[in-house]
Scaffold this active site. Structure first.
Site, PDB file in Angstrom:
ATOM      1  N   HIS A 161       7.691 -10.943   3.564  1.00 26.52           N
ATOM      2  CA  HIS A 161       6.295 -11.138   3.179  1.00 26.52           C
ATOM      3  C   HIS A 161       5.457 -11.518   4.398  1.00 26.52           C
ATOM      4  O   HIS A 161       4.257 -11.249   4.442  1.00 26.52           O
ATOM      5  CB  HIS A 161       6.176 -12.200   2.089  1.00 26.52           C
ATOM      6  CG  HIS A 161       5.051 -11.937   1.132  1.00 26.52           C
ATOM      7  ND1 HIS A 161       5.074 -10.902   0.225  1.00 26.52           N
ATOM      8  CD2 HIS A 161       3.855 -12.559   0.959  1.00 26.52           C
ATOM      9  CE1 HIS A 161       3.952 -10.893  -0.475  1.00 26.52           C
ATOM     10  NE2 HIS A 161       3.191 -11.884  -0.038  1.00 26.52           N
ATOM     11  N   TYR A 184      -7.486 -12.735   4.659  1.00 29.24           N
ATOM     12  CA  TYR A 184      -7.206 -12.222   5.998  1.00 29.24           C
ATOM     13  C   TYR A 184      -8.427 -12.273   6.909  1.00 29.24           C
ATOM     14  O   TYR A 184      -8.292 -12.272   8.127  1.00 29.24           O
ATOM     15  CB  TYR A 184      -6.626 -10.806   5.906  1.00 29.24           C
ATOM     16  CG  TYR A 184      -5.300 -10.817   5.192  1.00 29.24           C
ATOM     17  CD1 TYR A 184      -4.185 -11.392   5.783  1.00 29.24           C
ATOM     18  CD2 TYR A 184      -5.177 -10.327   3.898  1.00 29.24           C
ATOM     19  CE1 TYR A 184      -2.971 -11.462   5.115  1.00 29.24           C
ATOM     20  CE2 TYR A 184      -3.970 -10.384   3.225  1.00 29.24           C
ATOM     21  CZ  TYR A 184      -2.873 -10.960   3.833  1.00 29.24           C
ATOM     22  OH  TYR A 184      -1.675 -11.031   3.164  1.00 29.24           O
TER      23      TYR A 184
END
Length: 309
Positions: free
Chosen positions: A255, A290
């Site tokens: 991940h 992000y």
């Protein structure tokens, strides 16, 4: 340790099993999520049983708040929020099948959770990791070739480890360099990948997979040492082991490569909607983390480099 089910009336156990069957058949949730939801509801029913409540119709907002308080005593807000979602699914189902007249779950306010920034690799660390994997594959060991291909594919696409192990030969279009993956909620999406990943994949299919192929392999692209479809645990071990050869890199799993791919896409100028589609996020809010990662890196660079910072 006492089995919680032994304290719950059999009639409730039957209802719980019916709820589990409903989730498995209609919700599109993974088997793991269905099991987790069932366990969450079982804890609610256990709280009720210990308080002498004997009917599902006894569930109201006061009962749910008592249950919520008991969860806070032992779990983080993020865990409690997930479990509250399971309870709301259960009460909504109870209304649907006539076990409750109104839905108290609608009044249950989940805790607010603080999203921590994900751990990821710098671009140079990701490059080093891929180079180490490629060099390791030079010995023509099929497992090393496979490991190289898996790591390149994880980083190139940002797919989940569950999506990687689920890939079949028919999932890949090498002419267009795209893969079709089935993500959460059984939703299929198409994800592109680049030339380095295609090179590694080519080596694996021609010089690695053929050596492990047997009657157990089926259409699976990535195989374990005995020829069966590789499992997620084995992929995690590959990522952990390869990162040990990257000086200073954080210890992360598959991940973490997904986080790295997404961060590098955003930093490279990809728009959030495109990244959302590539990652298979249902909500753009999930993808927006992000941008915070990139802003944090920019701020750190500014603080380090600017004379007036």
């Amino acid at each position: 340790m006492t089995n919680p089910s032994s304290e719950i009336p059999q009639a409730w156990i039957t209802i719980l099993e019916e709820f589990e069957a409903f989730l498995a058949e209609t919700s599109g949730r993974s088997a793991h999520t269905v099991r987790a939801y069932k366990a969450d509801v079982e804890r609610l029913l256990l709280v009720m049983a210990r308080k002498g409540l004997t009917k599902v119709a006894d569930i109201d907002i006061s009962v749910l708040r008592i249950w919520l308080a008991s969860e806070y005593d032992h779990h983080t807000p993020a865990t409690v929020a997930r479990r509250a979602a399971a309870i709301r699914s259960f009460t909504a189902w109870c209304v649907r099948v006539g076990l409750l007249e109104s839905d108290p779950g609608l009044l249950l306010s989940p805790p607010k959770t603080h999203k921590t920034l994900p751990t990821y690799l710098r671009v140079d660390e990701a490059d080093t990791m891929m180079n180490v994997a490629q060099v390791s594959a030079d010995d023509d060991d099929p497992l090393n070739i496979r490991n190289w291909a898996m790591l390149e594919m994880l980083y190139a696409t940002g797919i989940r480890v569950s999506e990687l192990v689920g890939l079949n030969l028919s999932s890949i279009d090498r002419q267009q360099r795209i893969i079709r993956v089935v993500g959460k909620g059984n939703k299929e999406r198409t994800v592109p990948y680049g030339l380095p990943a295609d090179d590694a994949l080519d080596h694996w299919l021609k010089a690695g997979r053929t050596k492990l192929l047997n009657h157990l392999s089926g259409e699976a692209i990535f195989l374990g040492a005995r020829g069966k479809r590789i499992d997620q645990r084995a992929v995690r071990e590959v990522v952990y082991e390869m990162l040990r050869h990257v000086p200073g890199a954080p210890q992360l799993g598959p991940h973490g490569l997904r986080h790295s791919a997404a961060t590098h896409l955003v930093e490279g100028g990809a728009d959030l909607r495109s990244v959302q589609e590539l990652l298979g996020h249902t909500s753009l809010a999930t993808t927006q983390i992000y941008t915070h990662v990139s802003a944090q890196r920019l701020n750190a660079a500014y603080q380090q480099a600017h004379p007036r910072a």
